[in-house]
Design a protein around this motif. Structure first.
Motif, PDB file in Angstrom:
ATOM      1  N   ASP A  67       2.728 -46.501 -18.679  1.00  0.00           N
ATOM      2  CA  ASP A  67       1.251 -46.146 -18.725  1.00  0.00           C
ATOM      3  C   ASP A  67       1.210 -44.827 -18.367  1.00  0.00           C
ATOM      4  OD1 ASP A  67      -1.338 -45.975 -18.564  1.00  0.00           O
ATOM      5  OD2 ASP A  67      -1.671 -47.038 -16.790  1.00  0.00           O
ATOM      6  N   TYR A 106       2.447 -37.132 -23.547  1.00  0.00           N
ATOM      7  CA  TYR A 106       3.283 -38.138 -23.625  1.00  0.00           C
ATOM      8  C   TYR A 106       3.644 -38.489 -25.076  1.00  0.00           C
ATOM      9  CZ  TYR A 106      -0.438 -40.845 -25.161  1.00  0.00           C
ATOM     10  OH  TYR A 106      -1.552 -41.846 -25.692  1.00  0.00           O
ATOM     11  N   LEU A 134       4.231 -41.764  -6.970  1.00  0.00           N
ATOM     12  CA  LEU A 134       4.265 -42.606  -8.303  1.00  0.00           C
ATOM     13  C   LEU A 134       4.957 -44.035  -8.023  1.00  0.00           C
ATOM     14  CD1 LEU A 134       4.968 -40.160 -11.070  1.00  0.00           C
ATOM     15  CD2 LEU A 134       2.728 -41.357 -10.275  1.00  0.00           C
ATOM     16  N   ARG A 182      -2.444 -40.992 -11.295  1.00  0.00           N
ATOM     17  CA  ARG A 182      -1.894 -41.086  -9.933  1.00  0.00           C
ATOM     18  C   ARG A 182      -1.158 -39.697  -9.591  1.00  0.00           C
ATOM     19  NH1 ARG A 182      -0.959 -46.079 -12.365  1.00  0.00           N
ATOM     20  NH2 ARG A 182       1.140 -45.502 -12.775  1.00  0.00           N
ATOM     21  N   ALA A 183      -0.505 -38.949 -10.553  1.00  0.00           N
ATOM     22  CA  ALA A 183      -0.119 -37.615 -10.175  1.00  0.00           C
ATOM     23  C   ALA A 183      -1.081 -36.541  -9.861  1.00  0.00           C
ATOM     24  CB  ALA A 183       0.833 -37.183 -11.509  1.00  0.00           C
ATOM     25  N   THR A 232       7.419 -43.890 -17.977  1.00  0.00           N
ATOM     26  CA  THR A 232       6.436 -44.715 -17.818  1.00  0.00           C
ATOM     27  C   THR A 232       6.020 -45.654 -18.754  1.00  0.00           C
ATOM     28  OG1 THR A 232       4.123 -44.768 -16.810  1.00  0.00           O
ATOM     29  CG2 THR A 232       4.797 -43.180 -18.221  1.00  0.00           C
ATOM     30  N   ILE A 278       8.861 -37.538 -16.870  1.00  0.00           N
ATOM     31  CA  ILE A 278       8.452 -38.828 -16.181  1.00  0.00           C
ATOM     32  C   ILE A 278       8.341 -40.156 -16.947  1.00  0.00           C
ATOM     33  CG2 ILE A 278       6.933 -40.266 -14.654  1.00  0.00           C
ATOM     34  CD1 ILE A 278       5.701 -37.386 -13.989  1.00  0.00           C
ATOM     35  N   SER A 298       6.223 -47.238 -10.055  1.00  0.00           N
ATOM     36  CA  SER A 298       5.304 -47.402 -11.216  1.00  0.00           C
ATOM     37  C   SER A 298       5.548 -46.605 -12.254  1.00  0.00           C
ATOM     38  CB  SER A 298       3.773 -47.152 -10.930  1.00  0.00           C
ATOM     39  OG  SER A 298       3.666 -45.676 -10.339  1.00  0.00           O
ATOM     40  N   ALA A 299       6.634 -45.659 -11.948  1.00  0.00           N
ATOM     41  CA  ALA A 299       7.245 -44.513 -13.128  1.00  0.00           C
ATOM     42  C   ALA A 299       8.591 -44.023 -12.438  1.00  0.00           C
ATOM     43  CB  ALA A 299       6.310 -43.539 -13.318  1.00  0.00           C
ATOM     44  N   THR A 308      -0.406 -43.070 -15.054  1.00  0.00           N
ATOM     45  CA  THR A 308       0.718 -42.411 -14.265  1.00  0.00           C
ATOM     46  C   THR A 308       0.259 -40.972 -14.037  1.00  0.00           C
ATOM     47  OG1 THR A 308       2.496 -43.641 -15.070  1.00  0.00           O
ATOM     48  CG2 THR A 308       3.097 -41.365 -14.176  1.00  0.00           C
TER      49      THR A 308
END
Length: 103
Positions: free
Chosen positions: A55, A80, A31, A62-63, A53, A51, A34-35, A59
């Motif tokens: 976004d 989230y 990440l 990407r994970a 973030t 996390i 970005s996070a 995120t």
């Protein structure tokens, strides 16, 4: 960063502390800036990785490769909320309608 993304693992899928720490480190690397991987908690029957973030969906996207590579993608629920909020929105598994909370 306006959102908190939580990766939740139920049961013993992250029972080993060293495995959990290694997963956090891989997520941090993937990440980058970005996070912010902000630690974890372990309670009865679940492990959460937190996390921050701007976004949460991006995120988590990407994970996903990290989770897939470590064979954790099928064991995780991702949700989230706004940092100042209480209601979580589940984004994984896709189409999930189950209740979500962080104990």
């Amino acid at each position: 960063m306006d959102f908190q993304l939580v990766l939740q693992f139920r049961g013993d899928s992250l029972d080993d502390f060293d495995v959990m720490v290694a997963l956090e480190e891989e997520l941090m690397e993937e990440l980058g800036d970005s996070a912010d991987v902000d630690g974890h908690d372990v309670s009865s029957g679940e492990t959460n990785i937190f996390i921050f973030t701007s976004d949460p969906t991006g995120t988590f996207d990407r994970a996903k490769p990290v989770l897939a590579r470590t064979q954790r993608l099928q064991a995780v629920t991702a949700a989230y909320r706004r940092v100042d909020g209480e209601q979580f929105t589940v984004i994984w598994p896709e189409g999930s309608t189950k209740e979500y909370s962080v104990v």
